[in-house]
Design a protein around this motif. Structure first.
Motif, PDB file in Angstrom:
ATOM      1  N   ALA A 131       0.290   4.261  -2.636  1.00 52.79           N
ATOM      2  CA  ALA A 131      -0.423   5.362  -1.981  1.00 52.79           C
ATOM      3  C   ALA A 131      -0.646   6.569  -2.871  1.00 52.79           C
ATOM      4  CB  ALA A 131       0.316   5.776  -0.707  1.00 52.79           C
ATOM      5  N   LYS A 179     -10.589   1.172  -0.533  1.00 52.35           N
ATOM      6  CA  LYS A 179     -10.204   2.369  -1.290  1.00 52.35           C
ATOM      7  C   LYS A 179      -9.398   1.995  -2.518  1.00 52.35           C
ATOM      8  CE  LYS A 179     -10.164   5.284   2.835  1.00 52.35           C
ATOM      9  NZ  LYS A 179      -9.316   5.934   3.857  1.00 52.35           N
ATOM     10  N   TYR A 180      -8.476   1.046  -2.354  1.00 53.83           N
ATOM     11  CA  TYR A 180      -7.715   0.591  -3.510  1.00 53.83           C
ATOM     12  C   TYR A 180      -8.613  -0.142  -4.496  1.00 53.83           C
ATOM     13  CZ  TYR A 180      -3.223   2.071  -1.755  1.00 53.83           C
ATOM     14  OH  TYR A 180      -2.183   2.847  -1.331  1.00 53.83           O
ATOM     15  N   TYR A 239       0.818  -1.209   0.000  1.00 57.80           N
ATOM     16  CA  TYR A 239       0.000   0.000   0.000  1.00 57.80           C
ATOM     17  C   TYR A 239       0.850   1.257   0.000  1.00 57.80           C
ATOM     18  CZ  TYR A 239      -3.828  -3.156   0.843  1.00 57.80           C
ATOM     19  OH  TYR A 239      -4.740  -4.167   0.704  1.00 57.80           O
ATOM     20  N   THR A 248     -12.010   0.798   4.399  1.00 56.88           N
ATOM     21  CA  THR A 248     -10.682   0.273   4.693  1.00 56.88           C
ATOM     22  C   THR A 248      -9.733   0.654   3.553  1.00 56.88           C
ATOM     23  OG1 THR A 248     -10.986  -1.823   3.531  1.00 56.88           O
ATOM     24  CG2 THR A 248     -11.750  -1.711   5.828  1.00 56.88           C
ATOM     25  N   THR A 249      -8.460   0.516   3.799  1.00 52.08           N
ATOM     26  CA  THR A 249      -7.472   0.804   2.760  1.00 52.08           C
ATOM     27  C   THR A 249      -7.689  -0.088   1.546  1.00 52.08           C
ATOM     28  OG1 THR A 249      -5.874   1.456   4.450  1.00 52.08           O
ATOM     29  CG2 THR A 249      -5.000   0.951   2.264  1.00 52.08           C
ATOM     30  N   LEU A 297      -7.225  10.077   0.458  1.00 48.43           N
ATOM     31  CA  LEU A 297      -6.822   9.650   1.784  1.00 48.43           C
ATOM     32  C   LEU A 297      -6.700  10.811   2.767  1.00 48.43           C
ATOM     33  CD1 LEU A 297      -4.124   6.948   0.988  1.00 48.43           C
ATOM     34  CD2 LEU A 297      -6.410   6.580   1.851  1.00 48.43           C
TER      35      LEU A 297
END
Length: 319
Positions: free
Chosen positions: A11, A195-196, A7, A191-192, A18
């Motif tokens: 990013a 988002k991805y 990640y 969550t991350t 974010l």
């Protein structure tokens, strides 16, 4: 798959997403609108009609029979069952957020919700009724006669039945999904990985067709842009012709309204033919026949995680 290093490398792809916590995000997808303010008498009448089996010729089938609000607005079957006990020839789409679609039915033959109601009631495979019978039935019921008189100056008419049902359906907005909350500025709600997943959804081009406030439902597209889906699936049916059945134009063969992806995690099975039993199956078919690409297992998993954030609420509870 979910290592911090992975990640960290990616990013920059998320940019402001974010760090924009607290303010609405400038994204190509937009949150659902609030439920419109409509005449409450007409809404309540429409709700009653939505659950009324006497709209069908033999009093066995209501709108709610196939559009189960507690089950995502569909019915979990590849093909719903009509008034005569026989399966329909095309999958029942969700009724939630249908007012935001630019056309109704998979082949887009209805411009409005009212027209959609008009066709379903007299469809020989769905409700099998006719409007003279429906109006006579409702007029003979004192409770309905009174409710119509209060909601519409001219009482029980075909148009008013259609208007009431459409008015109620316009209140069926499944707001407050986690993704909507994210778009409105609560970037910590996802969550991350989710988002991805959204980023991958955009990167691969899914958003080219699944766009707008309903994340679909606002354009037509050929099913099988990058391959002959129907030859691979086999057993072609008339319903597979899609929009061609409406226009008779060769370029509309196998063309369908792009479905909304809202609540997609709770509305299996998928596609007009109900052939994809799981969300994973549906994503595989879309990549192969619409995008002509093979995603990594990692990217596929991330996209599915994102799609699960599109599940909204109804009656204050998650669908």
């Amino acid at each position: 798959m979910s290592s911090p290093f992975y990640y960290l490398l990616l990013a920059p792809l998320l940019g402001c997403c974010l760090i924009a916590n607290g303010a609405p995000l400038d994204e190509p997808l937009k949150p659902l609108p609030t439920v419109p303010e409509l005449n409450p008498l007409q809404v309540e009448l429409g709700r009653r009609l939505f659950n009324e089996p006497r709209l069908s010729v033999n009093n066995t089938l209501s709108c709610a029979s196939c559009h189960r609000l507690e089950a995502g607005g569909a019915d979990a079957k590849a093909f719903s069952i009509g008034f005569n006990g026989a399966p329909l020839t095309i999958n029942t789409p969700t009724v939630f957020n249908s007012s935001l679609n630019f056309r109704q039915f998979w082949n887009g033959r209805a411009d409005t919700l009212e027209t959609q109601v008009h066709e379903v009631v007299q469809s020989p495979s769905e409700m099998g009724s006719h409007w003279e019978h429906v109006v006579k039935t409702l007029t003979s019921d004192p409770a309905y006669k009174s409710a119509f008189a209060q909601a519409y100056p001219d009482g029980v008419t075909m148009n008013n039945v259609q208007k009431a049902l459409a008015t109620y359906e316009r209140t069926l907005i499944s707001a407050n999904s986690r993704f909507d909350q994210y778009l409105l500025g609560n970037t910590e709600i996802l969550t991350t990985e989710e988002k991805y997943g959204y980023q991958r959804f955009k990167d691969y081009g899914c958003i080219a067709c699944h766009q707008g406030v309903n994340i679909g439902g606002n354009m037509f597209q050929k099913f099988g842009v990058m391959g002959d889906y129907f030859q691979v699936r086999g057993n072609p049916t008339e319903a597979d012709l899609g929009r061609y059945l409406v226009t008779k134009a060769e370029e509309d063969r196998n063309v369908f309204k792009v479905p909304s992806l809202r609540n997609v995690a709770v509305t299996a099975p998928y596609f007009h033919d109900g052939s994809a039993k799981t969300l994973e199956d549906a994503v595989d078919v879309m990549f192969k026949f619409q995008l002509g690409r093979v995603p990594s297992d990692q990217d596929k998993t991330l996209i599915i995680k994102f799609l699960k954030t599109l599940t909204g609420e109804w009656g204050g509870k998650p669908l």
